[in-house]
Design a protein around this motif. Structure first.
Motif, PDB file in Angstrom:
ATOM      1  N   MET A 120      -8.389   8.621  -3.436  1.00 54.14           N
ATOM      2  CA  MET A 120      -7.097   8.189  -3.966  1.00 54.14           C
ATOM      3  C   MET A 120      -7.209   7.788  -5.430  1.00 54.14           C
ATOM      4  SD  MET A 120      -5.352   6.278  -0.757  1.00 54.14           S
ATOM      5  CE  MET A 120      -3.788   6.165  -1.585  1.00 54.14           C
ATOM      6  N   SER A 121      -8.354   7.221  -5.821  1.00 55.34           N
ATOM      7  CA  SER A 121      -8.482   6.817  -7.216  1.00 55.34           C
ATOM      8  C   SER A 121      -8.538   8.048  -8.122  1.00 55.34           C
ATOM      9  CB  SER A 121      -9.715   5.933  -7.414  1.00 55.34           C
ATOM     10  OG  SER A 121     -10.875   6.672  -7.161  1.00 55.34           O
ATOM     11  N   TRP A 179      -6.269  -0.511  -1.195  1.00 50.52           N
ATOM     12  CA  TRP A 179      -5.664  -0.704   0.134  1.00 50.52           C
ATOM     13  C   TRP A 179      -6.476  -0.109   1.274  1.00 50.52           C
ATOM     14  CZ3 TRP A 179      -3.217  -4.599  -1.176  1.00 50.52           C
ATOM     15  CH2 TRP A 179      -2.459  -4.655  -2.331  1.00 50.52           C
ATOM     16  N   VAL A 220      -4.208   0.841 -12.465  1.00 49.15           N
ATOM     17  CA  VAL A 220      -3.568   1.776 -11.525  1.00 49.15           C
ATOM     18  C   VAL A 220      -4.606   2.311 -10.528  1.00 49.15           C
ATOM     19  CG1 VAL A 220      -2.413   4.004 -11.309  1.00 49.15           C
ATOM     20  CG2 VAL A 220      -1.699   2.383 -13.051  1.00 49.15           C
ATOM     21  N   ARG A 237       0.812  -1.214   0.000  1.00 54.53           N
ATOM     22  CA  ARG A 237       0.000   0.000   0.000  1.00 54.53           C
ATOM     23  C   ARG A 237       0.845   1.264   0.000  1.00 54.53           C
ATOM     24  NH1 ARG A 237      -1.172   2.695   4.941  1.00 54.53           N
ATOM     25  NH2 ARG A 237       0.053   1.796   6.621  1.00 54.53           N
ATOM     26  N   ALA A 260      -5.079   9.032  -8.648  1.00 56.86           N
ATOM     27  CA  ALA A 260      -4.349   8.131  -9.529  1.00 56.86           C
ATOM     28  C   ALA A 260      -4.743   8.342 -10.986  1.00 56.86           C
ATOM     29  CB  ALA A 260      -4.619   6.682  -9.127  1.00 56.86           C
ATOM     30  N   THR A 286      -4.577   1.441  -6.505  1.00 55.59           N
ATOM     31  CA  THR A 286      -4.416   2.572  -5.589  1.00 55.59           C
ATOM     32  C   THR A 286      -5.551   2.616  -4.564  1.00 55.59           C
ATOM     33  OG1 THR A 286      -3.454   3.799  -7.410  1.00 55.59           O
ATOM     34  CG2 THR A 286      -4.079   5.054  -5.472  1.00 55.59           C
ATOM     35  N   PRO A 336       3.815   4.051  -4.522  1.00 58.39           N
ATOM     36  CA  PRO A 336       3.083   5.161  -5.145  1.00 58.39           C
ATOM     37  C   PRO A 336       2.339   4.680  -6.387  1.00 58.39           C
ATOM     38  CG  PRO A 336       5.392   5.708  -4.797  1.00 58.39           C
ATOM     39  CD  PRO A 336       5.258   4.268  -4.517  1.00 58.39           C
ATOM     40  N   PRO A 337       1.143   5.241  -6.641  1.00 58.81           N
ATOM     41  CA  PRO A 337       0.317   4.776  -7.753  1.00 58.81           C
ATOM     42  C   PRO A 337       1.068   4.694  -9.077  1.00 58.81           C
ATOM     43  CG  PRO A 337      -0.832   6.466  -6.502  1.00 58.81           C
ATOM     44  CD  PRO A 337       0.502   6.294  -5.866  1.00 58.81           C
ATOM     45  N   SER A 396      -2.135   8.912 -14.041  1.00 58.73           N
ATOM     46  CA  SER A 396      -1.911   7.909 -15.084  1.00 58.73           C
ATOM     47  C   SER A 396      -2.315   8.443 -16.456  1.00 58.73           C
ATOM     48  CB  SER A 396      -2.658   6.620 -14.755  1.00 58.73           C
ATOM     49  OG  SER A 396      -4.029   6.866 -14.659  1.00 58.73           O
ATOM     50  N   TRP A 438       3.143   1.742 -10.301  1.00 58.87           N
ATOM     51  CA  TRP A 438       2.481   0.547 -10.835  1.00 58.87           C
ATOM     52  C   TRP A 438       2.315   0.625 -12.352  1.00 58.87           C
ATOM     53  CZ3 TRP A 438       1.768  -3.641  -7.987  1.00 58.87           C
ATOM     54  CH2 TRP A 438       1.678  -3.511  -6.592  1.00 58.87           C
TER      55      TRP A 438
END
Lengths: 267, 299
Positions: free
Chosen positions: B234-235, B180, B173, B148, B238, B177, B151-152, B242, B155
């Motif tokens: 968090m998503s 967790w 990703v 966890r 991310a 992220t 860092p995103p 990304s 990945w």
């Protein structure tokens, strides 16, 4: 050719292991309870009375000895030994009705129709006078009412033994008296076999046929058993001056405060 | 000796005649509607005014401090001039990646919806496993605790290598992220189920599926939603990162694209969108949590 009592607690010992330290909580507890009898278990805090109740409930395994109910050894919890927990433990996400219905459904699914289970739920709520709050959530009703619902849930399982773990301990004196009267009424009506933990001497004397007094732990055992020679039905206002009441009350107080005072004094 | 007040010769004539009480008119109260709307207005003003004033002060400071040197951070007024179209019309679509910010945000949101739903399902399942089995906790928890902290963006190369395509990699990703906090909070919720509820289940001899549905899941719901709320935030972090690397439509790529075109004011507008959408997501999950766990707070 041994004729056993309805509920027989035979030489029960419980030892807890915490790492390398062993603590013997109960030692050689023997008790025979007849069907329909109301037994109170009283003792100072930490004497293992709750442990004894949990053993009968099957929530705790015995280290030695056995509990035999209606000719069958207890090995695990089950609805034939319904418990009314000290802090009601109603499921907060279910309504009053649903809490009782959960127990009814679990015990009688396949044996009774849906309509019968519905009626049974309402019947048990009526026994504890809680029909009016059937659609409320537990957080919307008072502490005394929660205990009533907890009692209804336990009664709904139609248990062989009803186990009450200090059911009124957290209530104020007036609410407590009300609930005690309700329990006496229900006991008179249904004739349940009851095992009740309490630390209230008056409660024990008023409700029970026999009072089991526990010695102080560790290694607590049954110190003495007092017979309450009061006829039923008992009315709070009449019994409390009767010689039998005073004698039983005195026996318990003498045991608790003179012979087995506090843990510190005993040590 | 007789006290005058009790003297018997005082006839009824001398008894004080009660005077009729004077009727005082009550001061007119404002109508119920007026009082209520006034109170409402006061409440709204109390909530809305402070942040609005703060925002105005920040904008003024910003305007005053930025010297409008070319290439530097543009002042609010400059942003308005340069990115007016982007601000007022989020819905234009000229094909390709030349779209209004609404479309970019929508694309990003769709990716988040897919990736986050996956992580919610898998995360809750894993959390229940870790929370209810001591063996699973011992074997999986250390691995989770290490993973966890990755860092995103770290990945991304791995998922690109494994999945070969941009879109599934972006989804992965997000998934990895957001999962967790969901796993960890669910596990805590399951482990914290009060012993009383567990005992109720045991006395009733609930089967594992019955126990799961009637006791475990409702008892852990508040914790699960805490995890979901952190996870959705968090998503959103991310997805932007990304998309910057992957290209195509999406707020993340939009920002990168505008940076390469030196249109800094457009980036500021996109940042505002990012913040508002992220805020909306957070509130949405919080609201869902409140609705689902209504009345479930232990008491």
């Amino acid at each position: 050719m041994s004729s056993r009592a309805y509920l027989s607690i035979e030489n029960v010992g419980v030892t807890f292991n915490a790492g390398e330290r062993e603590t013997e909580v109960l030692k050689g507890v023997d008790l025979a309870v007849d069907q329909g009898e109301f037994i109170s278990i009283i003792g100072h805090s930490g004497c293992g009375k709750s442990t004894l109740l949990n053993v009968v409930a099957g929530l705790l395994p015995v280290t030695r000895g056995a509990v035999i109910l209606d000719k069958q050894a207890v090995d695990g919890p089950g609805p034939d030994r319904a418990v009314v927990f000290q802090n009601h433990s109603l499921l907060p996400w279910l309504t009053v009705y649903e809490n009782v219905r959960l127990a009814v459904d679990k015990v009688f699914r396949g044996k009774r129709t849906r309509a019968e289970r519905h009626d049974l739920t309402l019947h048990n709520l009526a026994l504890v006078q809680m029909i009016h709050a059937k659609d409320k959530k537990p957080h919307e009703i008072s502490g005394g009412m929660k205990q009533r619902v907890g009692l209804a849930r336990a009664l709904a399982m139609e248990p062989k033994v009803l186990l009450l773990d200090e059911p009124f301990g957290a209530l104020d004196a007036l609410t407590r008296a009300n609930l005690q009267d309700s329990v006496m009424e229900i006991h008179a009506k249904l004739g349940n076999t009851v095992l009740m933990i309490t630390h209230d001497v008056d409660e024990a004397v008023l409700l029970s046929d026999r009072i089991v007094m526990m010695t102080n732990g560790p290694s607590a055992e049954i110190g003495e058993i007092a017979q309450v020679g009061l006829s039923r039905p008992r009315r709070r206002i009449e019994v409390d001056t009767s010689p039998a009441y005073i004698a039983a009350r005195h026996a318990v107080i003498e045991f608790l405060y003179a012979r087995h005072a506090s843990l510190r004094a005993a040590a | 000796m007789s006290l005058p007040a009790f003297s018997e010769d005082a006839g009824p004539a001398s008894a004080p005649v009660p005077k009729p009480a004077e009727v005082l008119p009550m001061p007119r109260r404002p109508g119920r509607f007026a009082t209520r709307s006034l109170a409402l207005l006061r409440g709204v003003a109390g909530q809305v005014l402070p942040p609005v004033v703060t925002l105005a002060v920040i904008l003024l400071l910003w305007q005053g401090l930025s010297g409008d040197a070319a290439g530097g951070l543009p002042a609010p007024a400059t942003i308005w001039l340069e990115s007016r179209e982007l601000i007022v019309d989020p819905f234009f679509d000229r094909g390709g990646v030349d779209k209004g910010l609404f479309w970019h945000a929508l694309t990003s949101l769709q990716r988040v919806a897919v990736g986050f739903s996956l992580s919610a399902i898998v995360g809750v399942a894993l959390g229940v496993l870790v929370g209810s089995s001591r063996l699973a906790h011992r074997s999986l928890d250390p691995i989770f605790q290490v993973l966890r902290t990755v860092p995103p963006l770290a990945w991304l190369p791995i998922s690109l290598a494994a999945l070969h395509e941009a879109n599934p990699s972006a989804l992965f990703v997000i998934f990895i992220t957001a999962i967790w906090p969901i796993v960890i909070n669910t596990a805590v919720g399951v482990r914290n189920i009060p012993q009383d509820y567990v005992n109720v289940g045991r006395v009733l001899r609930l089967s594992p599926p019955e126990y799961f549905l009637t006791i475990l899941l409702p008892a852990a719901t508040p914790y699960i939603f805490t995890g979901l709320r952190i996870g959705v935030g968090m998503s959103w972090l991310a997805i932007v990162a990304s998309e910057m690397l992957l290209g195509g439509v999406g707020v993340g790529f939009f920002i990168w694209d505008q940076y390469n075109a030196s249109r800094i004011s457009d980036i500021v507008v996109a940042l505002v969108w990012l913040g508002l959408v992220g805020f909306g997501l957070d509130r949405l999950v919080a609201l869902a949590g409140r609705i689902v766990s209504r009345g479930a707070s232990a008491s």
